[in-house]
Scaffold this active site. Structure first.
Site: not given
Ligand code: MN
Length: 429
Positions: A127, A134, A200, A245, A351
């Site tokens: 991804d 975004h 998303e 993250y 996104t």
């Protein structure tokens, strides 16, 4: 070009003869096999192949529950099958099917009677984060507008290696994930159901032909390796993501589900909708230069429908042409260090958000980090997704008198698993 299969009242169909997207289908009790959408029917490719009316390769490739074998054959085979189908199904084309009702019945399956499956076996899923609006929005919410874009963003299509194992076809329920979260004010993390579940709006590029380990590819070679595109919902657990993250990117926050649309719209069908990526704000390194337009003008929408609500609410409308990097640039970058790309690899665009608030592609942006609730048609409102909510993506390229449509990509949120197994483990320990 018109098809004898579509009736006059199907003028706004997503699947005219100019489209011919590929998928995998079966009626109840039948073996799943490859097909092509045409109007409200599915062309049974396994049947046409067995009858010698289409031929992709010496061996049959369509009598199996995935498109991988066909995709791996490359552009000459794809073009060949596409022209055979257009010849069989256009008005005044080859009459062999049109004039035989028994053949016709076998070749065309009403879509309403069929179940659609994951169209290809997803080899690996990556991804990206390649929409500038975004990235600006998320960066502004988390770090403020001055530090919104990371310093590498205008030079690298940033991505992370996701999970192929939980990529599902439209219609598959999405279970609210459990995970470790920590509010900024909390001293220690806790383990609980995700409370900030998001969607998303993305496009997925489907890699058809492989590259070799250790061998870089050009952007043109990358474009040639792509078979087509699907709609993609990259479900995201924002509270889990916020805690986990840094420094390696999302892990559990994105691993629980990714939904794609069941029809792969081919590059051939999208050819006339190619457009250029926006002007570069920083000169890219030469290996990322595009030799021609490699983005597409595709209208995109997302809808949210709470359980029991009479109708869905459109929550965003945007366009794939808003991306800063094309899928070909992403794929070239992916392979440039020597990473081998395989048949069935899926690349999420990132996104897709436009400049206006009505064009934002996630709830995180639409509610500005949960601060501005989104009003729905049933007089309720949302900050993030609730159990029973259904999110549906749709999209199409608008031609002159026809649409190259992607159909829809839907998923319904179901409640998180009970905590029982976890507390049992704790007790035993
Ligand atoms: Mn994403």
């Amino acid at each position: 070009m018109q098809s004898w299969v579509l009736s006059a009242n199907e003028a706004d169909s997503h699947f005219p003869i100019q489209n011919l997207p590929y998928g995998v289908f079966a009626r109840k009790g039948e073996e799943p096999r490859c097909g092509v959408a045409l109007g409200s029917c599915i062309i049974d490719l396994a049947f046409l192949e067995a009858e010698g009316l289409v031929q992709a390769a010496d061996e049959p490739v369509f009598n199996q529950p995935q498109l991988n074998a066909f995709m791996s054959l490359g552009a000459a085979a794809w073009d060949n099958v596409r022209s055979s189908l257009q010849e069989l199904f256009r008005e005044n084309g080859n009459p062999v099917l049109r004039e035989s009702s028994t053949h016709c019945e076998r070749a065309l399956v009403p879509m309403a009677e069929a179940q659609l499956f994951l169209p290809f076996q997803v080899a690996e899923y990556t991804d990206f984060y390649a929409g500038k609006q975004h990235a600006m929005n998320i960066g502004s919410i988390l770090r403020g507008p001055e530090n919104a874009l990371p310093p590498n963003w205008l030079h690298i299509p940033i991505g992370y290696n996701g999970r192929a194992s939980t990529v599902v076809a439209s219609g598959h329920d999405v279970r609210r994930p459990l995970g470790q979260v920590k509010a900024p004010t909390a001293e220690v993390p806790s383990f609980k159901p995700c409370a900030r579940l998001d969607m998303e709006l993305e496009m997925g590029a489907v890699v058809a032909t492989p590259s070799r380990m250790g061998e870089p590819i050009s952007v043109q070679q990358a474009d040639d390796m792509i078979f087509g595109y699907v709609l993609l919902n990259d479900w995201s657990a924002r509270d889990i993501q916020g805690w986990e993250y840094q420094p390696l990117g999302p892990f559990q926050a994105k691993a629980f589900a990714t939904t794609i649309s069941p029809w792969v719209v081919t590059k051939a069908a999208l050819e006339e909708f190619r457009c250029a990526t926006p002007p570069r704000e920083k000169e890219l390194l030469p290996y990322l230069h595009e030799p021609g337009p490699m983005l597409y003008d595709i209208e995109l929408e997302a809808y949210l429908q709470p359980e029991g609500a009479a109708s869905p609410t459109r929550i965003t409308r945007t366009n794939y042409n808003r991306m800063y990097y094309s899928a070909a640039q992403q794929l070239a970058h992916h392979a440039i260090g020597g990473c081998k790309m395989n048949t069935g690899d899926l690349l999420g665009s990132g996104t897709i958000s436009g400049a206006e608030k009505s064009e934002f592609g996630s709830l995180m942006e639409l509610t500005w980090g949960g601060k501005e609730p989104l009003q729905l048609a049933d007089a309720t409102s949302r900050i993030f997704l609730e159990d029973g909510d259904t999110v549906t993506l749709t999209g199409w390229a608008q031609g002159n008198g026809y649409r190259i449509g992607f159909g829809s990509c839907s998923g319904t949120i179901t409640p998180a698993p009970a905590h029982a197994p976890v507390s049992k483990l704790t007790q035993e320990a």
